[in-house]
Write an enzyme that holds these catalytic residues in place. Structure first.
Site, PDB file in Angstrom:
ATOM      1  N   ASP A  16       0.833  -1.207   0.000  1.00  0.00           N
ATOM      2  CA  ASP A  16       0.000   0.000   0.000  1.00  0.00           C
ATOM      3  C   ASP A  16       0.869   1.260   0.000  1.00  0.00           C
ATOM      4  O   ASP A  16       1.982   1.262   0.524  1.00  0.00           O
ATOM      5  CB  ASP A  16      -0.916  -0.020   1.238  1.00  0.00           C
ATOM      6  N   GLY A  17       0.339   2.329  -0.586  1.00  0.00           N
ATOM      7  CA  GLY A  17       1.004   3.628  -0.524  1.00  0.00           C
ATOM      8  C   GLY A  17       1.576   4.135  -1.840  1.00  0.00           C
ATOM      9  O   GLY A  17       2.266   5.155  -1.855  1.00  0.00           O
ATOM     10  N   ASN A  18       1.264   3.468  -2.932  1.00  0.00           N
ATOM     11  CA  ASN A  18       1.783   3.930  -4.229  1.00  0.00           C
ATOM     12  C   ASN A  18       1.293   5.337  -4.570  1.00  0.00           C
ATOM     13  O   ASN A  18       2.045   6.178  -5.054  1.00  0.00           O
ATOM     14  CB  ASN A  18       1.324   3.001  -5.352  1.00  0.00           C
ATOM     15  N   ARG A  29      -0.624   9.494  -9.897  1.00  0.00           N
ATOM     16  CA  ARG A  29      -0.662   8.223  -9.152  1.00  0.00           C
ATOM     17  C   ARG A  29      -0.031   7.071  -9.937  1.00  0.00           C
ATOM     18  O   ARG A  29       0.584   6.173  -9.366  1.00  0.00           O
ATOM     19  CB  ARG A  29      -2.115   7.872  -8.793  1.00  0.00           C
ATOM     20  N   SER A  61      -7.442  -5.400  -5.263  1.00  0.00           N
ATOM     21  CA  SER A  61      -8.541  -6.014  -4.517  1.00  0.00           C
ATOM     22  C   SER A  61      -9.840  -5.956  -5.317  1.00  0.00           C
ATOM     23  O   SER A  61      -9.957  -5.165  -6.270  1.00  0.00           O
ATOM     24  CB  SER A  61      -8.737  -5.287  -3.180  1.00  0.00           C
ATOM     25  N   GLU A  63     -12.399  -4.624  -4.310  1.00  0.00           N
ATOM     26  CA  GLU A  63     -12.897  -3.266  -4.070  1.00  0.00           C
ATOM     27  C   GLU A  63     -12.167  -2.226  -4.935  1.00  0.00           C
ATOM     28  O   GLU A  63     -12.716  -1.164  -5.236  1.00  0.00           O
ATOM     29  CB  GLU A  63     -12.760  -2.892  -2.590  1.00  0.00           C
ATOM     30  N   ASN A  64     -10.960  -2.539  -5.359  1.00  0.00           N
ATOM     31  CA  ASN A  64     -10.209  -1.595  -6.202  1.00  0.00           C
ATOM     32  C   ASN A  64     -10.868  -1.386  -7.578  1.00  0.00           C
ATOM     33  O   ASN A  64     -10.580  -0.399  -8.262  1.00  0.00           O
ATOM     34  CB  ASN A  64      -8.751  -2.047  -6.394  1.00  0.00           C
ATOM     35  N   ARG A 190      -4.924  -1.945   8.803  1.00  0.00           N
ATOM     36  CA  ARG A 190      -6.142  -2.729   8.587  1.00  0.00           C
ATOM     37  C   ARG A 190      -5.835  -3.808   7.555  1.00  0.00           C
ATOM     38  O   ARG A 190      -4.819  -3.782   6.872  1.00  0.00           O
ATOM     39  CB  ARG A 190      -7.299  -1.835   8.136  1.00  0.00           C
ATOM     40  N   SER A 192      -8.104  -4.908   5.052  1.00  0.00           N
ATOM     41  CA  SER A 192      -8.679  -4.616   3.730  1.00  0.00           C
ATOM     42  C   SER A 192      -9.040  -5.862   2.903  1.00  0.00           C
ATOM     43  O   SER A 192      -8.677  -5.961   1.725  1.00  0.00           O
ATOM     44  CB  SER A 192      -7.744  -3.696   2.936  1.00  0.00           C
ATOM     45  N   GLU A 203       1.703 -13.406  12.074  1.00  0.00           N
ATOM     46  CA  GLU A 203       2.284 -12.311  12.858  1.00  0.00           C
ATOM     47  C   GLU A 203       2.204 -11.055  12.000  1.00  0.00           C
ATOM     48  O   GLU A 203       2.627 -11.040  10.843  1.00  0.00           O
ATOM     49  CB  GLU A 203       3.755 -12.625  13.193  1.00  0.00           C
TER      50      GLU A 203
END
Ligand code: IPE
Ligand code: IPE
Ligand code: MG
Length: 236
Positions: A16-18, A29, A61, A63-64, A190, A192, A203
């Protein structure tokens, strides 16, 4: 207390974070996604070199699909390129490639390239790289429940056959061990809709680092911390 070293077979990552990486640089983006694809190569290489057998990466995902059409197109075009060049390269490095997710949602040429890469690399003995594309864990669980219901209805199975092992075998990840480590980059804490079933005892590690900046050095720090954790699985 266990003094035995934790066993590490499988690392799962929420990349995450691109978008934020690009935004901080005043770039579109898409530039973040491109840089993120480079990181995928570096991290896959590092995990393979460390002798870890499975790496699962959350690339897109279910959702994406709700992102703006332009961004979805960028991501799908990147995926096309990735399937053609980078994964070909991994194939040469004896890496086995697998995809998990809803393939019906993908363009046909992409779904075909995926199926080809999977069959071409099925016999490879190196690390298994699992790419979660158009993946949603809740959808995966519902699909498994439907498969079981159909088998019971047909009379091929009875209710009493349903147990943890059987349910696991109905998931996309049927022959893949559960992740030992789950890493999420970019500071979000989270899950997601990722590997909800499989990560029951993973872990967890959260880092502020944005995915395009994630490195093999940081991965090594996570691995070191993992070895120092005590996994109890509900026991004492
Ligand atoms: C992760 O980066 C890649 C995908 C979800 C496809 P994001 O695109 O979510 O980047 P941020 O979270 O907006 O920074
Ligand atoms: C999760 O990241 C999906 C992937 C990394 C592919 P998102 O950026 O889509 O997740 P949320 O929206 O922050 O939960
Ligand atoms: Mg994000």
């Amino acid at each position: 207390m266990s003094t035995e070293k934790n066993r590490l077979n499988h690392i799962a990552i929420i990349m995450d974070g691109n978008g934020r990486w690009a935004k901080r640089r005043g770039l579109p983006r898409s530039a973040g996604h491109k840089k993120g694809a480079e990181t995928v190569k570096d991290i896959a290489k590092a995990v393979n070199e460390r002798g870890i057998r499975f790496l699962t990466l959350y690339a897109f995902s279910t959702e994406n699909w709700q992102r703006p059409a332009e961004e979805v197109k960028t991501l799908m075009d990147l995926l096309r390129q990735y399937l053609k060049y980078d994964l070909e390269e991994m194939r040469k490095n004896n890496i086995r490639i697998r995809f998990i997710g809803e393939r019906d949602m993908l363009d046909q040429d992409i779904a075909e390239s995926m199926a080809q890469l999977e069959s071409k690399t099925a016999g490879n003995l190196g690390m298994t790289l699992v790419l979660a594309i158009s993946y949603g864990a809740r959808q995966e669980i519902v699909a498994a429940a439907k498969k079981i219901a159909a088998l019971v209805k047909k009379g091929d199975m009875s209710e009493s056959d349903i147990d943890l092992k059987l349910f696991s075998d109905m998931l996309y990840t049927r022959d893949i061990p559960d992740p030992d480590i789950l890493i999420r980059t970019s500071g979000e804490q989270r899950i997601s809709n990722y590997l909800l079933w499989q990560a029951a005892y993973a872990e967890m590690f959260f880092t502020e680092t944005l995915w395009p900046d994630f490195s093999a050095e940081e991965l090594d720090k996570v691995i070191e911390k993992f070895y120092s954790r005590e996994r109890r699985y509900g026991k004492i």
